[in-house]
Design an enzyme around this catalytic site. Structure first.
Site, short mmCIF file in Angstrom:
data_model
loop_
_atom_site.label_atom_id
_atom_site.label_comp_id
_atom_site.label_asym_id
_atom_site.label_seq_id
_atom_site.Cartn_x
_atom_site.Cartn_y
_atom_site.Cartn_z
N CYS A 338 6.68 116.02 -40.16
CA CYS A 338 7.45 116.63 -39.09
C CYS A 338 7.71 118.11 -39.39
O CYS A 338 6.78 118.90 -39.37
CB CYS A 338 8.74 115.86 -38.86
SG CYS A 338 9.49 116.18 -37.24
N HIS A 438 7.42 109.97 -38.52
CA HIS A 438 8.42 109.42 -39.42
C HIS A 438 8.15 107.93 -39.58
O HIS A 438 7.61 107.28 -38.68
CB HIS A 438 9.83 109.62 -38.85
CG HIS A 438 10.27 111.04 -38.80
ND1 HIS A 438 10.57 111.76 -39.93
CD2 HIS A 438 10.46 111.88 -37.75
CE1 HIS A 438 10.95 112.98 -39.59
NE2 HIS A 438 10.87 113.09 -38.27
#
Length: 496
Positions: A338, A438
Site C-alpha cells: 500500500c 493488505h
C-alpha cells in the site's frame, strides 16, 4: 445529545478501565461462546480510533478488531458493526469515517463538537443490528472515566445511556493496580451510570486464583457489584490487535529461519498484515524502531501508512533508504504494501493536500510507477491469483484501502490478477515487489509463494495456516471464558 431509546433486551456492553484492558479480546471471546451455543450474535463498537482497518462486505471500512469479532460470530464484517472510525493522521487530527465512508478530516475540537450529530448514526447502526440478531455485544473505547471526554461521549457511557444497555467493566491485572482501577472507575461515574454497571471481569491473571479471593471479596463488598470471573493469562494467545504494535510471544530469532525486517513508521497502518509472518515457524521476524539500522536480512517490507509522504521523509531521515539500497546491492529482497508500495516508485503527488500540505515527494525510484493521491478512497475486498517467477499461480486474497492512483510502465507486467483489475509489480531483476493488497499473507498459498520468492525453501514455506491459527485461538479463548466466567450471569444480562 440524542434522547435515550426504549431498551430491548439483547445488548451488552463491555467497557474497560484503560486502553488494552481486554475489551476487544473479551468481546471476541464472548462472540465465539455465543456462536458455539447457537445464539445469533453480532459485534458492535460505536467509535473506534485505529489505523488497523478492514473492508466490509458492503464496501465500507471498520476497525480490525470488529472484523475479528465478526469472524468469531461466523459473520462477514459489516459497516454497521463500527459506524465511526477515526484514523489519526497527526497528533491532533484524524480522518473521520462514518458508516464505512470517509466523511472529513477533523481536529479533536471539531470532532468533539460533531459528536451529538454522529450519535444519531451510531444508534441507527446499532438498531439495525438489533433487528437482525438476538444479541449485540458492544465494545467501549479507552476508559469511561476520562473526565475530559465525558461531555458528548458516544464511545462508552454516552452510548450505554442512550441505548439503555447493561455494562460490565474489564481490567488487566497483569498491569498492576486492578482493584484501584475498577473501584476508581466506578467511583468516577454518575449514579445512573454506576447503576448500569452489572459486574466486573479481571483479565490476564497469573497464579493461584485463591490468593486473589480477599481482593475479590473486598471489591464486591465495597461496590455491591459481582466479579463475573477471572480470566487467566493465556500464554501464546494471538488475535488481531486493534492498534498498538506488539511483539508476539511466538517471535523467534535464530540463524535457521528466513529473516524479515519491517520498519515501524510514524503512521503505520494495518500492521496486522504481518501477524502471519510473526507466527510462522520458519520466519525470524523483527519490527525495527526509530534510531535502529536495518540489519542483514533476507526480506525488508515497507508497510502501509496513513501518511505516505511524511513517512517517506521519516524513512529517509532515519537512514533507512540508504540501508534498503545497500540491502538490494547485496542481493536481498524488498516488498512494499500500500503506502510502502507507493514509496517504491518515482514520485508521490498530493496536489490537493489529502494527507497534509500539497506537494510532491520523490520516492525510492525502484519501480517505474508514479502515484497521485485523490480524495475518493479505494475500498475493495478482492481475490485472484498470484504468479511469481518460477512458481505455479496460487490463490491470493486481501483488501484494498488507499487514496492513491498509481500509473506507470511497470504496471504492464502485473503479478496479481484480481479479475476486475491487475495488481502487484515485480521489478525486472525480481528483487522488488509492490502491492496494494493488505492481508496478502493470510491466505496460506500466497504466503508460501511470497516466502519462497524471498528465499525460503518450498518445504519450509508450506508449513503454516494462519486462518487455522486464528480459529484455534478464538476457540481457546472461548473455552477459557466458559471455564472461568459465570456465563449464566452474563447471559441473564442480555435476556432479562
Amino acid at each position: 445529545m440524542t434522547e435515550s431509546v426504549t431498551r430491548r433486551p439483547g445488548t451488552l456492553m463491555v467497557q474497560g478501565t484503560t486502553s488494552d484492558a481486554g475489551k476487544s479480546v473479551l468481546v471476541a471471546g464472548l462472540c465465539r461462546v455465543f456462536q458455539q451455543r447457537g445464539i445469533s450474535v453480532a459485534p458492535f463498537k460505536p467509535q473506534n480510533m485505529a489505523l488497523n482497518s478492514a473492508v466490509t462486505v458492503d464496501g465500507g471500512e471498520i476497525g480490525r478488531a470488529q472484523a475479528l469479532q465478526a469472524f468469531a460470530c461466523g459473520l462477514e464484517p459489516h459497516s454497521d458493526m463500527n459506524p465511526v472510525l477515526l484514523k489519526p493522521n497527526t497528533d491532533t487530527g484524524a480522518q473521520v469515517i462514518v458508516n464505512g465512508k470517509a466523511l472529513a478530516e477533523m481536529d479533536a475540537r471539531a470532532y468533539h463538537e460533531y459528536k451529538p450529530k454522529v450519535l444519531e448514526s451510531i444508534l441507527a447502526a446499532w438498531r439495525r443490528l438489533e433487528d437482525q440478531y438476538q444479541h449485540v455485544l458492544v465494545e467501549g473505547a479507552g476508559s469511561p472515566a476520562e473526565i475530559n471526554l465525558r461531555e458528548n461521549d458516544v464511545a462508552n457511557m454516552g452510548f450505554a445511556e442512550a441505548a439503555d444497555c447493561p455494562v460490565i467493566i474489564v481490567s488487566d491485572i497483569d498491569r498492576g493496580g486492578v482493584f484501584a482501577h475498577l473501584y476508581g472507575t466506578l467511583a468516577l461515574l454518575s449514579p445512573s451510570e454506576q447503576e448500569r454497571v452489572k459486574g466486573f471481569v479481571i483479565n490476564r491473571f497469573r497464579g493461584d486464583v485463591s490468593l486473589l479471593e480477599p481482593g475479590l471479596c473486598w471489591l464486591e463488598e465495597k461496590t455491591g457489584k459481582p466479579v463475573l470471573g477471572v480470566l487467566p493469562y493465556l500464554h501464546g494467545l494471538h488475535l488481531d490487535a486493534e492498534d498498538a504494535i506488539t511483539v508476539s510471544d511466538a517471535d523467534k530469532h535464530d540463524g535457521q529461519r528466513l529473516k524479515i525486517v519491517v520498519p515501524v513508521l510514524t503512521r503505520t497502518s494495518n500492521h496486522t498484515d504481518f501477524d502471519p509472518l510473526q507466527l510462522h515457524p520458519n520466519v525470524d521476524f523483527t519490527w525495527l524502531r526509530k534510531g535502529q539500522r536495518i540489519p542483514p536480512c533476507d526480506l525488508i517490507i515497507i508497510p502501509g501508512t496513513k501518511s505516505t509522504r511524511s513517512d517517506l521523509e521519516f524513512l529517509q531521515d532515519n537512514g533507512w533508504e540508504e540501508d534498503v539500497l545497500r540491502h538490494l546491492r547485496l542481493g536481498g529482497k524488498l516488498m512494499g504494501i500500500c503506502g510502502g508500495y507507493q514509496m517504491l516508485g518515482r514520485f508521490v503527488h498530493d496536489p490537493e493536500g489529502i494527507e497534509g500540505k500539497p506537494g510532491i515527494s520523490e520516492g525510492f525510484g525502484l519501480l517505474d510507477i508514479d502515484t497521485t493521491l485523490e480524495r475518493e478512497k479505494q475500498l475493495r475486498r478482492v481475490s485472484g491469483t498470484l504468479s511469481l517467477p518460477g512458481q505455479e499461480p496460487v490463490t491470493v486474497t486481501g483488501y484494498e484501502i488507499h487514496a492513491g492512483v498509481t500509473k506507470g510502465d511497470d504496471l504492464d507486467y502485473p503479478v496479481i490478477d484480481l479479475g476486475s483489475h491487475k495488481d502487484g509489480v515485480l521489478s525486472a531483476d525480481g528483487q522488488v515487489f509492490g502491492t496494494y493488497l493488505h492481508g496478502v499473507f493470510e491466505h496460506a498459498d500466497a504466503c508460501h509463494a511470497i516466502l519462497r520468492w524471498a528465499g525460503l525453501a518450498a518445504s519450509e514455506a508450506a508449513t503454516f495456516n494462519f486462518d487455522q491459527v486464528r480459529e484455534d485461538n478464538l476457540n481457546r479463548l472461548a473455552d477459557a471464558i466458559e471455564t472461568y466466567l459465570d456465563m449464566n450471569q452474563i447471559l441473564a444480562l442480555v435476556t432479562e
